[in-house]
Design a protein around this motif. Structure first.
Motif, PDB file in Angstrom:
ATOM      1  N   LEU A   1      93.501  49.305  39.335  1.00  0.00           N
ATOM      2  CA  LEU A   1      92.247  49.591  38.632  1.00  0.00           C
ATOM      3  C   LEU A   1      92.497  50.222  37.263  1.00  0.00           C
ATOM      4  O   LEU A   1      91.683  50.083  36.353  1.00  0.00           O
ATOM      5  N   ALA A   2      93.625  50.915  37.117  1.00  0.00           N
ATOM      6  CA  ALA A   2      93.955  51.568  35.845  1.00  0.00           C
ATOM      7  C   ALA A   2      94.337  50.563  34.769  1.00  0.00           C
ATOM      8  O   ALA A   2      94.340  50.908  33.579  1.00  0.00           O
ATOM      9  N   ARG A   3      94.646  49.341  35.154  1.00  0.00           N
ATOM     10  CA  ARG A   3      94.933  48.241  34.223  1.00  0.00           C
ATOM     11  C   ARG A   3      95.956  48.605  33.140  1.00  0.00           C
ATOM     12  O   ARG A   3      95.735  48.361  31.962  1.00  0.00           O
ATOM     13  N   GLY A   4      97.036  49.225  33.549  1.00  0.00           N
ATOM     14  CA  GLY A   4      98.120  49.513  32.623  1.00  0.00           C
ATOM     15  C   GLY A   4      97.934  50.732  31.738  1.00  0.00           C
ATOM     16  O   GLY A   4      98.804  51.044  30.936  1.00  0.00           O
ATOM     17  N   ASP A   5      96.825  51.438  31.868  1.00  0.00           N
ATOM     18  CA  ASP A   5      96.592  52.649  31.071  1.00  0.00           C
ATOM     19  C   ASP A   5      97.526  53.742  31.579  1.00  0.00           C
ATOM     20  O   ASP A   5      97.361  54.257  32.684  1.00  0.00           O
ATOM     21  N   GLU A   6      98.519  54.102  30.765  1.00  0.00           N
ATOM     22  CA  GLU A   6      99.555  55.050  31.186  1.00  0.00           C
ATOM     23  C   GLU A   6      98.983  56.415  31.577  1.00  0.00           C
ATOM     24  O   GLU A   6      99.450  57.035  32.526  1.00  0.00           O
ATOM     25  N   LYS A   7      97.990  56.902  30.846  1.00  0.00           N
ATOM     26  CA  LYS A   7      97.408  58.209  31.157  1.00  0.00           C
ATOM     27  C   LYS A   7      96.666  58.168  32.495  1.00  0.00           C
ATOM     28  O   LYS A   7      96.761  59.102  33.286  1.00  0.00           O
ATOM     29  N   LEU A   8      95.945  57.086  32.739  1.00  0.00           N
ATOM     30  CA  LEU A   8      95.260  56.953  34.029  1.00  0.00           C
ATOM     31  C   LEU A   8      96.270  56.833  35.169  1.00  0.00           C
ATOM     32  O   LEU A   8      96.094  57.445  36.225  1.00  0.00           O
ATOM     33  N   ILE A   9      97.316  56.076  34.956  1.00  0.00           N
ATOM     34  CA  ILE A   9      98.340  55.908  35.994  1.00  0.00           C
ATOM     35  C   ILE A   9      99.010  57.251  36.288  1.00  0.00           C
ATOM     36  O   ILE A   9      99.241  57.590  37.454  1.00  0.00           O
ATOM     37  N   ALA A  10      99.289  58.030  35.258  1.00  0.00           N
ATOM     38  CA  ALA A  10      99.886  59.355  35.463  1.00  0.00           C
ATOM     39  C   ALA A  10      98.930  60.257  36.245  1.00  0.00           C
ATOM     40  O   ALA A  10      99.357  60.996  37.143  1.00  0.00           O
TER      41      ALA A  10
ATOM     42  N   HIS B   1      99.073  59.283  39.892  1.00  0.00           N
ATOM     43  CA  HIS B   1     100.278  59.801  40.551  1.00  0.00           C
ATOM     44  C   HIS B   1     100.152  61.299  40.837  1.00  0.00           C
ATOM     45  O   HIS B   1     100.506  61.757  41.936  1.00  0.00           O
ATOM     46  N   ARG B   2      99.648  62.062  39.871  1.00  0.00           N
ATOM     47  CA  ARG B   2      99.459  63.510  40.105  1.00  0.00           C
ATOM     48  C   ARG B   2      98.452  63.744  41.232  1.00  0.00           C
ATOM     49  O   ARG B   2      98.660  64.606  42.094  1.00  0.00           O
ATOM     50  N   SER B   3      97.405  62.951  41.260  1.00  0.00           N
ATOM     51  CA  SER B   3      96.378  63.099  42.301  1.00  0.00           C
ATOM     52  C   SER B   3      96.936  62.740  43.674  1.00  0.00           C
ATOM     53  O   SER B   3      96.624  63.403  44.664  1.00  0.00           O
ATOM     54  N   ARG B   4      97.762  61.718  43.723  1.00  0.00           N
ATOM     55  CA  ARG B   4      98.359  61.332  45.007  1.00  0.00           C
ATOM     56  C   ARG B   4      99.296  62.417  45.536  1.00  0.00           C
ATOM     57  O   ARG B   4      99.384  62.618  46.748  1.00  0.00           O
ATOM     58  N   ARG B   5      99.983  63.116  44.642  1.00  0.00           N
ATOM     59  CA  ARG B   5     100.824  64.238  45.095  1.00  0.00           C
ATOM     60  C   ARG B   5      99.945  65.337  45.699  1.00  0.00           C
ATOM     61  O   ARG B   5     100.304  65.935  46.724  1.00  0.00           O
ATOM     62  N   LEU B   6      98.798  65.591  45.073  1.00  0.00           N
ATOM     63  CA  LEU B   6      97.846  66.578  45.629  1.00  0.00           C
ATOM     64  C   LEU B   6      97.391  66.137  47.021  1.00  0.00           C
ATOM     65  O   LEU B   6      97.346  66.947  47.948  1.00  0.00           O
ATOM     66  N   ILE B   7      97.052  64.865  47.145  1.00  0.00           N
ATOM     67  CA  ILE B   7      96.567  64.350  48.433  1.00  0.00           C
ATOM     68  C   ILE B   7      97.631  64.503  49.503  1.00  0.00           C
ATOM     69  O   ILE B   7      97.331  64.895  50.629  1.00  0.00           O
ATOM     70  N   THR B   8      98.863  64.195  49.175  1.00  0.00           N
ATOM     71  CA  THR B   8      99.939  64.290  50.164  1.00  0.00           C
ATOM     72  C   THR B   8     100.056  65.714  50.693  1.00  0.00           C
ATOM     73  O   THR B   8     100.153  65.928  51.906  1.00  0.00           O
ATOM     74  N   ARG B   9     100.037  66.693  49.788  1.00  0.00           N
ATOM     75  CA  ARG B   9     100.134  68.099  50.228  1.00  0.00           C
ATOM     76  C   ARG B   9      98.957  68.479  51.121  1.00  0.00           C
ATOM     77  O   ARG B   9      99.135  69.093  52.175  1.00  0.00           O
TER      78      ARG B   9
END
Length: 167
Positions: free
Chosen positions: A7-16, A19-27
């Motif tokens: 969904l981020a369609r290659g937008d590096e800031k959105l992709i970052a 990734h940060r949000s997924r780390r939060l979810i994992t914890r």
């Protein structure tokens, strides 16, 4: 259904931000799993609610869509965010996480949460299954919120804020 990265369609800031949000979810999901393993009924529901009420604003903040971030914007920008959130069906973007919103969110994971309660009464194996379901439910709800945030950000062409140095 496309992933948040797609969904981020290659937008590096959105992709970052994803990734940060997924780390939060994992914890948080690991904490939910630990709470779900406790064989006392109700403890896991309270823990899930507390974890979700903290997790959702943290994910929203990664995308610049938390309540405090949205409140700082000009009124026309706030209105655009709310319209975009409504258009893409984002339940929690830019809103305070209330008890009613948590209940609506929990309905999306209803089968998992109900099965998790039922498994508590089976010794040892039940706690393992309950912990796995608790982890999966919180992870699924968090991932859905990430997708909602990406959709809203993409719709409005918003760039997520830069991460804090400590993060």
């Amino acid at each position: 259904m496309p992933s948040a990265i797609e969904l981020a369609r290659g937008d590096e800031k959105l992709i970052a931000a994803v990734h940060r949000s997924r780390r939060l979810i994992t914890r948080k999901a690991l904490m939910a799993a630990a709470a779900s393993a406790v064989p006392l009924p109700g403890i896991d529901w309270m823990a899930d609610a507390a974890l979700l009420s903290r997790l959702v604003p943290q994910i929203s903040a990664e995308f610049g869509l938390s309540v405090t971030q949205v409140e700082k914007l000009a009124p026309h920008q706030r209105e655009r965010i709310q319209k975009a959130a409504t258009t893409v069906g984002a339940l929690l973007v830019g809103r305070l996480v209330t008890r009613d919103l948590l209940i609506r969110l929990a309905k999306h994971a209803g089968v998992r949460l109900t099965a998790k309660q039922a498994t508590k009464y089976v010794p040892i194996a039940g706690q393992i299954v309950s912990a796995a379901l608790g982890y999966a439910a919180l992870r699924a709800l968090g991932e859905q919120h990430i997708k909602d945030c990406v959709r809203v950000s993409s719709t409005l062409a918003l760039a997520p804020p830069e991460p804090l140095a400590s993060a």
